[in-house]
Design an enzyme around this catalytic site. Sequence first.
Site, short mmCIF file in Angstrom:
data_model
loop_
_atom_site.label_atom_id
_atom_site.label_comp_id
_atom_site.label_asym_id
_atom_site.label_seq_id
_atom_site.Cartn_x
_atom_site.Cartn_y
_atom_site.Cartn_z
N GLY A 9 3.64 8.30 35.04
CA GLY A 9 3.28 6.97 34.59
C GLY A 9 2.53 6.27 35.70
O GLY A 9 2.43 6.79 36.82
N ARG A 12 4.51 1.07 38.98
CA ARG A 12 5.45 0.09 38.42
C ARG A 12 5.63 0.20 36.91
O ARG A 12 5.93 -0.78 36.23
CB ARG A 12 5.03 -1.34 38.78
N HIS A 50 14.33 1.31 45.92
CA HIS A 50 14.79 2.59 45.35
C HIS A 50 16.22 2.89 45.80
O HIS A 50 17.04 3.33 44.99
CB HIS A 50 13.84 3.73 45.74
#
Length: 181
Positions: A9, A12, A50
């Site tokens: 993707g 963000r 993360h």
Amino acid sequence: MGKMILVTGGARSGKSAFAEQLARESGGSVAYIATAEVWDEEMAHRVTLHRSRRPAGWKTYEAPREAAAVIREAGREHGVILFDCVTIYLSNMLCRETEPYDEAHLTALVRGEMAALVEAARGLPKEAEVLFVTNEVGAGIVPENRLARLYRDLAGLANQQLAAAADAVYAVLCGIPLRIK
């Protein structure tokens, strides 16, 4: 032969959060392979973000280079390995190169490294699962400099190679995962 899942993707897009969800839902012992090297405040912030999302029971392995060996090591103790992320790992590889950039050499280097990652993942026990997270960088504007264009092209090749080998591929758009393979 271990199972491979590729999650891709844009920046963000929610791909890492989705991969983390898949890892949590697996119910197995999770190894998190972190590829980032912290060079500035922005990257330090991303790493902190993360880390804050990871459950305490997950074991983190740092692998800015030679990640295939780390996958094999983590696979000795864990049934699920979350590799985040391929494109940062690729960036680490390119940052070790010097000008003039030889496209044929870099292409061979990336193909070899992706083959090593696939071989490491496939070499794990059949119940093991490796989740690779990667950025889709080819959908934006054409970069203005040669190194950025090489990076975009090499990331595209790496993603294709991993997707071809993967058992499942997800694209995450606007936080919504779509299974595409």
